[in-house]
Design a protein around this motif. Structure first.
Motif, PDB file in Angstrom:
ATOM      1  N   TYR A 185       0.745  -1.310   0.128  1.00 10.54           N
ATOM      2  CA  TYR A 185      -0.093   0.199   0.104  1.00 10.54           C
ATOM      3  C   TYR A 185       1.482   1.330   0.521  1.00 10.54           C
ATOM      4  O   TYR A 185       1.900   1.077   0.291  1.00 10.54           O
ATOM      5  CB  TYR A 185      -0.804  -0.305   1.240  1.00 10.54           C
ATOM      6  CG  TYR A 185      -0.151   0.130   2.296  1.00 10.54           C
ATOM      7  CD1 TYR A 185      -0.083   1.002   2.888  1.00 10.54           C
ATOM      8  CD2 TYR A 185       0.250  -1.137   3.132  1.00 10.54           C
ATOM      9  CE1 TYR A 185       0.787   2.186   4.683  1.00 10.54           C
ATOM     10  CE2 TYR A 185       0.729  -1.010   4.647  1.00 10.54           C
ATOM     11  CZ  TYR A 185       0.443   0.044   5.212  1.00 10.54           C
ATOM     12  OH  TYR A 185       1.567   0.774   6.194  1.00 10.54           O
ATOM     13  N   THR A 186       0.628   1.928  -0.814  1.00  9.89           N
ATOM     14  CA  THR A 186       0.777   3.750  -0.284  1.00  9.89           C
ATOM     15  C   THR A 186      -0.085   4.870   0.038  1.00  9.89           C
ATOM     16  O   THR A 186      -1.096   4.385  -0.155  1.00  9.89           O
ATOM     17  CB  THR A 186       1.576   4.133  -2.027  1.00  9.89           C
ATOM     18  OG1 THR A 186       2.345   2.981  -2.920  1.00  9.89           O
ATOM     19  CG2 THR A 186       1.531   5.644  -1.920  1.00  9.89           C
ATOM     20  N   THR A 187       0.959   5.601   0.805  1.00  6.07           N
ATOM     21  CA  THR A 187       0.430   6.589   1.762  1.00  6.07           C
ATOM     22  C   THR A 187       0.343   7.547   0.215  1.00  6.07           C
ATOM     23  O   THR A 187       1.311   8.628   0.759  1.00  6.07           O
ATOM     24  CB  THR A 187       1.177   6.607   2.922  1.00  6.07           C
ATOM     25  OG1 THR A 187       0.960   6.110   3.940  1.00  6.07           O
ATOM     26  CG2 THR A 187       0.568   8.355   3.249  1.00  6.07           C
ATOM     27  N   ILE A 188      -1.222   7.885   0.722  1.00  9.20           N
ATOM     28  CA  ILE A 188      -1.222   8.760  -0.309  1.00  9.20           C
ATOM     29  C   ILE A 188      -1.304  10.880  -0.172  1.00  9.20           C
ATOM     30  O   ILE A 188      -1.150  11.907  -0.823  1.00  9.20           O
ATOM     31  CB  ILE A 188      -2.541   8.902  -1.968  1.00  9.20           C
ATOM     32  CG1 ILE A 188      -3.638   9.073  -0.711  1.00  9.20           C
ATOM     33  CG2 ILE A 188      -2.271   7.750  -2.950  1.00  9.20           C
ATOM     34  CD1 ILE A 188      -4.994   9.103  -1.704  1.00  9.20           C
ATOM     35  N   ASN A 189      -1.029  10.746   1.217  1.00  9.22           N
ATOM     36  CA  ASN A 189      -1.285  11.853   1.476  1.00  9.22           C
ATOM     37  C   ASN A 189      -0.845  11.902   3.204  1.00  9.22           C
ATOM     38  O   ASN A 189      -0.888  11.162   4.258  1.00  9.22           O
ATOM     39  CB  ASN A 189      -2.287  12.784   1.673  1.00  9.22           C
ATOM     40  CG  ASN A 189      -3.661  12.257   2.632  1.00  9.22           C
ATOM     41  OD1 ASN A 189      -2.908  12.844   3.910  1.00  9.22           O
ATOM     42  ND2 ASN A 189      -4.332  12.170   2.166  1.00  9.22           N
ATOM     43  N   LYS A 190      -0.323  12.908   3.555  1.00 14.28           N
ATOM     44  CA  LYS A 190       1.218  13.362   4.935  1.00 14.28           C
ATOM     45  C   LYS A 190      -0.278  13.963   6.012  1.00 14.28           C
ATOM     46  O   LYS A 190      -0.542  13.437   7.358  1.00 14.28           O
ATOM     47  CB  LYS A 190       2.236  14.111   4.993  1.00 14.28           C
ATOM     48  CG  LYS A 190       3.130  13.025   3.765  1.00 14.28           C
ATOM     49  CD  LYS A 190       3.545  11.875   4.076  1.00 14.28           C
ATOM     50  CE  LYS A 190       4.737  11.232   3.750  1.00 14.28           C
ATOM     51  NZ  LYS A 190       4.383   9.386   3.659  1.00 14.28           N
ATOM     52  N   GLY A 191      -1.629  14.050   5.603  1.00 14.61           N
ATOM     53  CA  GLY A 191      -2.072  14.622   6.275  1.00 14.61           C
ATOM     54  C   GLY A 191      -3.236  13.797   7.232  1.00 14.61           C
ATOM     55  O   GLY A 191      -3.120  12.021   7.266  1.00 14.61           O
ATOM     56  N   PRO A 192      -3.761  14.109   8.127  1.00  8.93           N
ATOM     57  CA  PRO A 192      -4.902  12.732   8.808  1.00  8.93           C
ATOM     58  C   PRO A 192      -5.719  11.968   7.693  1.00  8.93           C
ATOM     59  O   PRO A 192      -6.514  12.514   7.376  1.00  8.93           O
ATOM     60  CB  PRO A 192      -5.858  13.810   9.950  1.00  8.93           C
ATOM     61  CG  PRO A 192      -5.810  15.100   8.845  1.00  8.93           C
ATOM     62  CD  PRO A 192      -4.989  15.264   8.625  1.00  8.93           C
ATOM     63  N   ALA A 193      -6.056  11.030   8.012  1.00  7.26           N
ATOM     64  CA  ALA A 193      -6.825   9.866   7.562  1.00  7.26           C
ATOM     65  C   ALA A 193      -8.229  10.473   8.486  1.00  7.26           C
ATOM     66  O   ALA A 193      -8.678  11.312   8.677  1.00  7.26           O
ATOM     67  CB  ALA A 193      -6.913   8.661   8.369  1.00  7.26           C
ATOM     68  N   THR A 194      -9.280   9.597   7.052  1.00  5.00           N
ATOM     69  CA  THR A 194     -11.032  10.256   7.689  1.00  5.00           C
ATOM     70  C   THR A 194     -11.128   9.735   9.201  1.00  5.00           C
ATOM     71  O   THR A 194     -11.046   9.422   9.674  1.00  5.00           O
ATOM     72  CB  THR A 194     -11.561   9.528   6.529  1.00  5.00           C
ATOM     73  OG1 THR A 194     -11.137   8.025   7.255  1.00  5.00           O
ATOM     74  CG2 THR A 194     -11.173   9.958   5.321  1.00  5.00           C
TER      75      THR A 194
END
Length: 203
Positions: free
Chosen positions: A29-38
């Motif tokens: 899997y790839t982390t597509i953003n460094k912000g918080p999850a939903t």
């Protein structure tokens, strides 16, 4: 008593620990953003009615995935516009209309079948409208929904989410708005489902 409780918790957590050991970021899997999850865990499927693999995925994988998601995890679908040229946009509109009229599953399978089983060609919105009518939707209801604020807003949201997901193809899964599954590293549909379930536990 406390010792027994701790042992029970440890046993229940073992499957997740095993999955964590098997799945690697950057591989599975790839982390597509460094912000918080939903705020709440969710699994989003990105698909196109023009994609034959998406049709197979809808029939064989989505039901299994929905049945295995933990309680409280939401499953959503997002139609992409980048397949089908101008009709890709109209198919996204069709999906949003079906969602607003609460006929998602019925219309989803009807469109997939029309395109891939019956080899029907859709060249404009009126062709899609006829399919809705053939499946029990009033023409006036389709017309009202197709030009509604809610449908346009949903289309904009799906397009934005597609761009944020940085997709190279469909079907694709993104978990918690943050983790994109890398299907090339996954050996089976069962593993795909297990990985999606595991990723719902990440923040």
């Amino acid at each position: 008593m406390k010792k027994v409780l701790l042992m029970t918790v440890a046993i229940l957590m073992m499957p997740f620990a095993a999955m964590a050991a098997n799945y690697q970021e950057g591989v599975h899997y790839t982390t597509i953003n460094k912000g918080p999850a939903t705020a709440k865990p969710e699994v989003s499927e990105f698909f196109s009615f023009y994609c034959p693999h998406c049709y197979s995925f809808a029939k064989s994988v989505v039901p299994k995935l929905e049945s295995k998601l933990p309680e409280g995890v939401k499953f959503t679908q997002k139609h992409v516009e980048f397949i089908g040229r101008e009709m890709g946009v109209e198919m996204s509109r069709a999906f949003a209309v079906a969602h607003q009229l609460n006929v998602d599953k019925k219309i989803e399978m009807a469109l997939f079948s029309a395109i891939h089983d019956k080899k029907q060609r859709f060249t404009n919105r009126d062709d899609i409208r006829k399919l809705f009518i053939a499946n029990g939707v009033e023409g006036k209801d389709f017309d009202a929904a197709a030009s509604s604020f809610m449908v346009n807003a949903q289309m904009s949201s799906m397009k934005r989410d597609t761009e944020n997901a940085k997709l190279s193809g469909v079907p694709a899964l993104v978990v918690n708005g943050k983790y994109r599954l890398e299907t090339s590293s996954i050996k089976s549909y069962d593993e795909l489902v297990d990985l999606a379930v595991y990723l719902t536990t990440l923040k």
